[in-house]
Design a protein around this motif. Structure first.
Motif, PDB file in Angstrom:
ATOM      1  N   ARG A   1     -83.214 -65.710 -10.442  1.00 24.52           N
ATOM      2  CA  ARG A   1     -81.934 -66.408 -10.499  1.00 24.52           C
ATOM      3  C   ARG A   1     -80.838 -65.589 -11.168  1.00 24.52           C
ATOM      4  O   ARG A   1     -79.667 -65.658 -10.767  1.00 24.52           O
ATOM      5  CB  ARG A   1     -82.114 -67.743 -11.238  1.00 24.52           C
ATOM      6  CG  ARG A   1     -82.864 -68.803 -10.431  1.00 24.52           C
ATOM      7  CD  ARG A   1     -83.266 -69.979 -11.277  1.00 24.52           C
ATOM      8  NE  ARG A   1     -83.862 -71.046 -10.477  1.00 24.52           N
ATOM      9  CZ  ARG A   1     -84.630 -72.008 -10.988  1.00 24.52           C
ATOM     10  NH1 ARG A   1     -84.884 -72.039 -12.300  1.00 24.52           N
ATOM     11  NH2 ARG A   1     -85.143 -72.934 -10.197  1.00 24.52           N
ATOM     12  N   HIS A   2     -81.215 -64.804 -12.174  1.00 25.81           N
ATOM     13  CA  HIS A   2     -80.201 -64.074 -12.926  1.00 25.81           C
ATOM     14  C   HIS A   2     -79.957 -62.663 -12.404  1.00 25.81           C
ATOM     15  O   HIS A   2     -78.908 -62.075 -12.702  1.00 25.81           O
ATOM     16  CB  HIS A   2     -80.596 -64.013 -14.410  1.00 25.81           C
ATOM     17  CG  HIS A   2     -80.437 -65.314 -15.130  1.00 25.81           C
ATOM     18  ND1 HIS A   2     -81.346 -66.338 -15.006  1.00 25.81           N
ATOM     19  CD2 HIS A   2     -79.463 -65.762 -15.957  1.00 25.81           C
ATOM     20  CE1 HIS A   2     -80.942 -67.364 -15.751  1.00 25.81           C
ATOM     21  NE2 HIS A   2     -79.812 -67.037 -16.329  1.00 25.81           N
ATOM     22  N   ASP A   3     -80.890 -62.105 -11.634  1.00 19.74           N
ATOM     23  CA  ASP A   3     -80.751 -60.706 -11.228  1.00 19.74           C
ATOM     24  C   ASP A   3     -80.580 -60.509  -9.736  1.00 19.74           C
ATOM     25  O   ASP A   3     -80.284 -59.402  -9.286  1.00 19.74           O
ATOM     26  CB  ASP A   3     -81.959 -59.899 -11.708  1.00 19.74           C
ATOM     27  CG  ASP A   3     -81.956 -59.713 -13.211  1.00 19.74           C
ATOM     28  OD1 ASP A   3     -81.702 -58.587 -13.667  1.00 19.74           O
ATOM     29  OD2 ASP A   3     -82.177 -60.695 -13.940  1.00 19.74           O
ATOM     30  N   LEU A   4     -80.750 -61.558  -8.940  1.00 13.05           N
ATOM     31  CA  LEU A   4     -80.662 -61.394  -7.490  1.00 13.05           C
ATOM     32  C   LEU A   4     -79.282 -60.911  -7.068  1.00 13.05           C
ATOM     33  O   LEU A   4     -79.160 -60.027  -6.204  1.00 13.05           O
ATOM     34  CB  LEU A   4     -81.013 -62.703  -6.785  1.00 13.05           C
ATOM     35  CG  LEU A   4     -80.929 -62.672  -5.259  1.00 13.05           C
ATOM     36  CD1 LEU A   4     -81.847 -61.591  -4.694  1.00 13.05           C
ATOM     37  CD2 LEU A   4     -81.289 -64.033  -4.673  1.00 13.05           C
ATOM     38  N   ALA A   5     -78.238 -61.473  -7.665  1.00 17.18           N
ATOM     39  CA  ALA A   5     -76.882 -61.059  -7.277  1.00 17.18           C
ATOM     40  C   ALA A   5     -76.677 -59.568  -7.510  1.00 17.18           C
ATOM     41  O   ALA A   5     -76.043 -58.876  -6.698  1.00 17.18           O
ATOM     42  CB  ALA A   5     -75.850 -61.863  -8.059  1.00 17.18           C
ATOM     43  N   GLU A   6     -77.233 -59.061  -8.598  1.00 15.24           N
ATOM     44  CA  GLU A   6     -77.116 -57.627  -8.882  1.00 15.24           C
ATOM     45  C   GLU A   6     -77.886 -56.803  -7.859  1.00 15.24           C
ATOM     46  O   GLU A   6     -77.409 -55.761  -7.389  1.00 15.24           O
ATOM     47  CB  GLU A   6     -77.632 -57.319 -10.289  1.00 15.24           C
ATOM     48  CG  GLU A   6     -77.573 -55.843 -10.645  1.00 15.24           C
ATOM     49  CD  GLU A   6     -78.042 -55.554 -12.051  1.00 15.24           C
ATOM     50  OE1 GLU A   6     -78.495 -54.420 -12.301  1.00 15.24           O
ATOM     51  OE2 GLU A   6     -77.979 -56.460 -12.908  1.00 15.24           O
ATOM     52  N   LEU A   7     -79.073 -57.265  -7.484  1.00 16.27           N
ATOM     53  CA  LEU A   7     -79.854 -56.534  -6.489  1.00 16.27           C
ATOM     54  C   LEU A   7     -79.112 -56.488  -5.150  1.00 16.27           C
ATOM     55  O   LEU A   7     -79.081 -55.450  -4.484  1.00 16.27           O
ATOM     56  CB  LEU A   7     -81.224 -57.193  -6.306  1.00 16.27           C
ATOM     57  CG  LEU A   7     -82.147 -57.205  -7.533  1.00 16.27           C
ATOM     58  CD1 LEU A   7     -83.464 -57.891  -7.190  1.00 16.27           C
ATOM     59  CD2 LEU A   7     -82.393 -55.800  -8.052  1.00 16.27           C
ATOM     60  N   VAL A   8     -78.508 -57.608  -4.767  1.00 13.95           N
ATOM     61  CA  VAL A   8     -77.732 -57.640  -3.526  1.00 13.95           C
ATOM     62  C   VAL A   8     -76.553 -56.683  -3.623  1.00 13.95           C
ATOM     63  O   VAL A   8     -76.289 -55.892  -2.705  1.00 13.95           O
ATOM     64  CB  VAL A   8     -77.259 -59.077  -3.229  1.00 13.95           C
ATOM     65  CG1 VAL A   8     -76.306 -59.089  -2.038  1.00 13.95           C
ATOM     66  CG2 VAL A   8     -78.449 -59.998  -2.973  1.00 13.95           C
ATOM     67  N   ARG A   9     -75.839 -56.757  -4.734  1.00  8.88           N
ATOM     68  CA  ARG A   9     -74.647 -55.919  -4.923  1.00  8.88           C
ATOM     69  C   ARG A   9     -74.983 -54.435  -4.927  1.00  8.88           C
ATOM     70  O   ARG A   9     -74.228 -53.608  -4.417  1.00  8.88           O
ATOM     71  CB  ARG A   9     -73.969 -56.319  -6.241  1.00  8.88           C
ATOM     72  CG  ARG A   9     -72.665 -55.591  -6.510  1.00  8.88           C
ATOM     73  CD  ARG A   9     -71.988 -56.148  -7.741  1.00  8.88           C
ATOM     74  NE  ARG A   9     -72.766 -55.921  -8.960  1.00  8.88           N
ATOM     75  CZ  ARG A   9     -73.361 -56.867  -9.662  1.00  8.88           C
ATOM     76  NH1 ARG A   9     -73.317 -58.125  -9.266  1.00  8.88           N
ATOM     77  NH2 ARG A   9     -74.021 -56.577 -10.764  1.00  8.88           N
ATOM     78  N   GLU A  10     -76.141 -54.079  -5.500  1.00  9.59           N
ATOM     79  CA  GLU A  10     -76.510 -52.677  -5.621  1.00  9.59           C
ATOM     80  C   GLU A  10     -77.308 -52.168  -4.423  1.00  9.59           C
ATOM     81  O   GLU A  10     -77.864 -51.077  -4.456  1.00  9.59           O
ATOM     82  CB  GLU A  10     -77.319 -52.465  -6.910  1.00  9.59           C
ATOM     83  CG  GLU A  10     -76.577 -52.820  -8.179  1.00  9.59           C
ATOM     84  CD  GLU A  10     -75.340 -51.961  -8.407  1.00  9.59           C
ATOM     85  OE1 GLU A  10     -75.265 -50.872  -7.804  1.00  9.59           O
ATOM     86  OE2 GLU A  10     -74.459 -52.380  -9.182  1.00  9.59           O
ATOM     87  N   ASN A  11     -77.371 -52.968  -3.352  1.00 10.23           N
ATOM     88  CA  ASN A  11     -77.996 -52.531  -2.095  1.00 10.23           C
ATOM     89  C   ASN A  11     -79.499 -52.324  -2.226  1.00 10.23           C
ATOM     90  O   ASN A  11     -80.092 -51.509  -1.515  1.00 10.23           O
ATOM     91  CB  ASN A  11     -77.319 -51.244  -1.582  1.00 10.23           C
ATOM     92  CG  ASN A  11     -77.582 -50.987  -0.111  1.00 10.23           C
ATOM     93  OD1 ASN A  11     -77.752 -51.925   0.681  1.00 10.23           O
ATOM     94  ND2 ASN A  11     -77.625 -49.721   0.274  1.00 10.23           N
ATOM     95  N   VAL A  12     -80.138 -53.054  -3.143  1.00 11.27           N
ATOM     96  CA  VAL A  12     -81.582 -52.939  -3.365  1.00 11.27           C
ATOM     97  C   VAL A  12     -82.318 -53.829  -2.373  1.00 11.27           C
ATOM     98  O   VAL A  12     -81.910 -54.972  -2.119  1.00 11.27           O
ATOM     99  CB  VAL A  12     -81.954 -53.335  -4.806  1.00 11.27           C
ATOM    100  CG1 VAL A  12     -83.470 -53.337  -4.998  1.00 11.27           C
ATOM    101  CG2 VAL A  12     -81.285 -52.388  -5.795  1.00 11.27           C
ATOM    102  N   ARG A  13     -83.402 -53.322  -1.813  1.00 11.10           N
ATOM    103  CA  ARG A  13     -84.265 -54.113  -0.937  1.00 11.10           C
ATOM    104  C   ARG A  13     -85.434 -54.644  -1.758  1.00 11.10           C
ATOM    105  O   ARG A  13     -86.222 -53.861  -2.287  1.00 11.10           O
ATOM    106  CB  ARG A  13     -84.785 -53.255   0.217  1.00 11.10           C
ATOM    107  CG  ARG A  13     -83.727 -52.871   1.223  1.00 11.10           C
ATOM    108  CD  ARG A  13     -84.276 -51.889   2.224  1.00 11.10           C
ATOM    109  NE  ARG A  13     -84.400 -50.551   1.652  1.00 11.10           N
ATOM    110  CZ  ARG A  13     -85.012 -49.532   2.241  1.00 11.10           C
ATOM    111  NH1 ARG A  13     -85.612 -49.712   3.411  1.00 11.10           N
ATOM    112  NH2 ARG A  13     -85.056 -48.345   1.661  1.00 11.10           N
ATOM    113  N   LEU A  14     -85.550 -55.933  -1.890  1.00 13.27           N
ATOM    114  CA  LEU A  14     -86.651 -56.539  -2.633  1.00 13.27           C
ATOM    115  C   LEU A  14     -87.810 -56.787  -1.686  1.00 13.27           C
ATOM    116  O   LEU A  14     -87.644 -57.353  -0.599  1.00 13.27           O
ATOM    117  CB  LEU A  14     -86.202 -57.854  -3.265  1.00 13.27           C
ATOM    118  CG  LEU A  14     -87.263 -58.593  -4.106  1.00 13.27           C
ATOM    119  CD1 LEU A  14     -87.634 -57.772  -5.334  1.00 13.27           C
ATOM    120  CD2 LEU A  14     -86.751 -59.972  -4.519  1.00 13.27           C
TER     121      LEU A  14
END
Length: 245
Positions: free
Chosen positions: A93-106
């Protein structure tokens, strides 16, 4: 903001592994040494996850795989398992937006669908929201066990062969690797375990066949950007012969 090497105050090593995996061990001992409950160690461990994933991106690693919850972790007390589920939800919940913004593939490896329905929904939403990203891969191992992964791969290949879909003689290393949950990741180059323990604990057994192994004394909550840089630097000094001279 996107983390950079300057932001972490760590120089980028000259030789980079493509794929690093970490057995994040020592949360409980970290808490015990501070006379804190084990839950405090797990919370500190989440902060270490955040720090190390940012450092890995800044360094330029293609893939980072973290052993977050093993198939054996169900043996822990129910309240501790519940707490770990809560921390997983907190991280997403707290880090997903950052992963999306930084182009990270989870990516997720392991039978995470055994988790509570709300956790499964969060995990699947996070994977879907980062699926179109083109940057580095962050793979989280959830309810993962390497032996179960290999058994499942063997069963699928055997079923295909029994149905006439493939010649058993065609089952080779590449065929097995195509059945593994890490098939979308680069080959594993470096596997790190924190806390001083020196075993793989049913983690990436096939993938680690030619990986460099590094066991460090640092407890996971204390493992940071400098520790990751030191591990990658040690990797760069090793000679990888793959059985040759």
């Amino acid at each position: 903001m996107m983390a950079t090497a300057a932001a972490t105050h760590q120089p980028v090593p000259e030789v980079l592994p493509r794929h690093v995996a970490i057995i994040m061990d020592g949360n409980g001992r970290w808490a015990a040494r501070r006379h804190l409950p084990r839950a405090a160690g797990h919370r500190a461990g989440v902060e270490a996850v955040r720090t190390v994933t940012r450092a890995a991106r800044a360094m330029g690693l293609e893939a980072l795989t973290l052993y977050a919850f093993s198939s054996e972790n169900w043996r822990r007390p129910e309240d501790e398992v519940s707490g770990l589920m809560g921390l997983l939800k907190f991280f997403i919940r707290h880090d997903l937006a950052e992963l999306v913004r930084e182009n990270v593939r989870l990516r997720v490896i392991g039978d995470y669908r055994r988790f509570p329905a709300d956790v499964v929904a969060l995990v699947e939403d996070a994977v879907e929201r980062t699926a179109a990203n083109t940057g580095p891969i962050l793979a989280i191992a959830l309810n993962y066990g390497a032996q179960a992964e290999l058994v499942a791969a063997a069963q699928r290949l055997a079923a295909r062969a029994a149905a006439g879909g493939m010649d058993p003689a065609a089952i080779d290393v590449d065929a097995v690797e195509r059945e593994l949950e890490t098939r979308e990741l680069p080959p594993l180059d470096l596997l790190i375990r924190t806390s001083g323990e020196q075993r793989l604990s049913n983690f990436l057994l096939w993938q680690a066949a030619y990986a460099e192994l590094l066991f460090v004394e640092t407890l996971w909550p204390d493992f940071g950007a400098a520790d990751l840089a030191a591990a990658v630097d040690a990797f760069g000094r090793r000679q990888r012969r793959y059985g040759g001279l």
